[in-house]
Design an enzyme around this catalytic site. Structure first.
Site, PDB file in Angstrom:
ATOM      1  N   ASP A  47     -23.410 -52.594   5.092  1.00 46.75           N
ATOM      2  CA  ASP A  47     -24.101 -52.546   6.371  1.00 46.75           C
ATOM      3  C   ASP A  47     -24.153 -53.949   6.976  1.00 46.75           C
ATOM      4  O   ASP A  47     -24.144 -54.950   6.244  1.00 46.75           O
ATOM      5  CB  ASP A  47     -25.528 -52.022   6.195  1.00 46.75           C
ATOM      6  CG  ASP A  47     -25.564 -50.544   5.849  1.00 46.75           C
ATOM      7  OD1 ASP A  47     -24.591 -49.833   6.169  1.00 46.75           O
ATOM      8  OD2 ASP A  47     -26.571 -50.108   5.248  1.00 46.75           O
ATOM      9  N   TYR A  75     -26.220 -53.970  -7.101  1.00 47.46           N
ATOM     10  CA  TYR A  75     -26.959 -54.386  -5.910  1.00 47.46           C
ATOM     11  C   TYR A  75     -28.324 -54.948  -6.309  1.00 47.46           C
ATOM     12  O   TYR A  75     -28.963 -54.448  -7.240  1.00 47.46           O
ATOM     13  CB  TYR A  75     -27.199 -53.205  -4.965  1.00 47.46           C
ATOM     14  CG  TYR A  75     -25.959 -52.535  -4.450  1.00 47.46           C
ATOM     15  CD1 TYR A  75     -25.371 -52.945  -3.261  1.00 47.46           C
ATOM     16  CD2 TYR A  75     -25.379 -51.480  -5.154  1.00 47.46           C
ATOM     17  CE1 TYR A  75     -24.225 -52.323  -2.780  1.00 47.46           C
ATOM     18  CE2 TYR A  75     -24.227 -50.853  -4.680  1.00 47.46           C
ATOM     19  CZ  TYR A  75     -23.657 -51.275  -3.496  1.00 47.46           C
ATOM     20  OH  TYR A  75     -22.515 -50.663  -3.023  1.00 47.46           O
ATOM     21  N   ASP A  89     -34.001 -48.667   6.740  1.00 43.37           N
ATOM     22  CA  ASP A  89     -33.943 -50.109   6.554  1.00 43.37           C
ATOM     23  C   ASP A  89     -34.793 -50.785   7.623  1.00 43.37           C
ATOM     24  O   ASP A  89     -35.410 -50.113   8.467  1.00 43.37           O
ATOM     25  CB  ASP A  89     -32.497 -50.635   6.557  1.00 43.37           C
ATOM     26  CG  ASP A  89     -31.775 -50.421   7.888  1.00 43.37           C
ATOM     27  OD1 ASP A  89     -32.444 -50.141   8.907  1.00 43.37           O
ATOM     28  OD2 ASP A  89     -30.535 -50.531   7.906  1.00 43.37           O
ATOM     29  N   ARG A 181     -30.184 -47.495   0.711  1.00 44.40           N
ATOM     30  CA  ARG A 181     -31.268 -47.108   1.626  1.00 44.40           C
ATOM     31  C   ARG A 181     -31.903 -45.783   1.212  1.00 44.40           C
ATOM     32  O   ARG A 181     -33.109 -45.590   1.354  1.00 44.40           O
ATOM     33  CB  ARG A 181     -30.732 -47.012   3.058  1.00 44.40           C
ATOM     34  CG  ARG A 181     -30.433 -48.362   3.692  1.00 44.40           C
ATOM     35  CD  ARG A 181     -29.888 -48.198   5.096  1.00 44.40           C
ATOM     36  NE  ARG A 181     -28.539 -47.644   5.115  1.00 44.40           N
ATOM     37  CZ  ARG A 181     -28.059 -46.835   6.053  1.00 44.40           C
ATOM     38  NH1 ARG A 181     -28.853 -46.462   7.062  1.00 44.40           N
ATOM     39  NH2 ARG A 181     -26.830 -46.410   6.010  1.00 44.40           N
TER      40      ARG A 181
END
Length: 305
Positions: A47, A75, A89, A181
């Protein structure tokens, strides 16, 4: 007759430590320009506001992109507790709030529900296609969609920091197709306090690590020079998760022409997907059958005989 792409015929990987802001496509275009390459692509979208490793494939290495896309990834992300947004987000609109703030033990207990083979519903603002249209485009028009859950394998999900009552930092190792997310959203719902991703960084993706990546500033500084070329990793880096077999000289010639070729293999079974090398360079990917590789992808690397 199609227009021929301009640029150098180079192959390999360049690892970028993507900053927050630019899209993954913008980074690909920057790298392609900086290397004056005729072909480039990335292995796994980040993103715009996400940071971390973005592996850029050049030339023939683009044929190995699926193997990096399918690889495990790690992550590190911070979840803002108490607030849900329409995008899951910090870029989205607040749609609900909660005063509840669970303690660390409650969070650790909840994380167990997201480890292993799970089903995950993508965010409303995602690239999932609905009747031929991207979900994020429909969401921007105010539509609410029923998105189907998708399987995801999560190998690890750990609480690594609790800066304050409102935030929790997690580290996740997962397979293909994971939406961080969605993890933040679903964790907030499981805890009863709501939540969304505030910061997200991809630490590594398959064999590529963010700590070894170049910044965009470094890429711009070295653009169109041998110094940037020196940071290119070989095409073969994208094949590390596949077994390697050795092509014979005759086999290599046949494989380069798209035909089954003889290979020398160890610890490989009939039907396994493997890659064949000749004189240290990748020639093809395919299925091993009775002493031959039946190619599905053939590599025509610059400088190969």
């Amino acid at each position: 007759m199609g227009r021929r792409r301009k640029g150098r015929d180079i192959s390999g990987w360049l690892v970028v430590d993507k900053p927050a802001g630019p899209t993954s496509t913008t980074v690909v275009n920057k790298v392609r320009w900086a290397l004056n390459a005729n072909k480039a692509g990335h292995a796994g979208t980040l993103d715009p506001e996400a940071t971390g490793v973005l592996a850029i494939a050049l030339g023939e290495a683009t044929k190995t992109v699926p193997f990096i896309t399918d690889a495990m990834k790690a992550y590190e992300f911070t979840v803002r507790l108490g607030i849900a947004t329409n995008t899951d987000d910090a870029e989205g609109e607040v749609i609900a709030t909660s005063e509840l703030r669970p303690d660390d033990d409650a969070i650790k207990d909840a994380l167990g529900k997201f480890i292993g083979d799970i089903q995950q519903v993508p965010p409303q603002f995602s690239a999932v296609k609905i009747d031929g249209q991207r979900a994020y485009k429909l969401a921007r028009d105010g539509e609410t969609m029923e998105l189907a859950a998708r399987p995801l394998f999560v190998e690890q999900l750990l609480l690594v920091d609790r800066p304050d009552a409102d935030h929790v930092t997690l580290e996740m190792v997962c397979g293909k197709g994971g939406y961080v997310r969605s993890i933040a959203r679903d964790l907030g719902q499981a805890l009863g306090c709501l939540g969304h991703v505030r910061e997200l960084r991809r630490i590594w993706s398959g064999p590529f690590e963010a700590s070894e990546g170049l910044t965009l500033a470094q890429i711009e500084e070295m653009a169109r020079t041998d110094a940037l070329d020196a940071h290119l990793l070989p095409l073969e880096q994208g094949l590390q998760d596949l077994p390697e077999v050795k092509a014979t000289p005759e086999g290599a010639t046949r494989l380069r022409n798209g035909n089954p070729g003889m290979v020398i293999a160890h610890d490989v079974e009939y039907g396994d997907e493997v890659w064949a090398s000749f004189e240290g360079r990748a020639v093809a990917v395919g299925r091993f059958k009775a002493g031959e590789l039946h190619p599905s992808r053939v590599f025509n690397q610059p400088g190969s005989a």
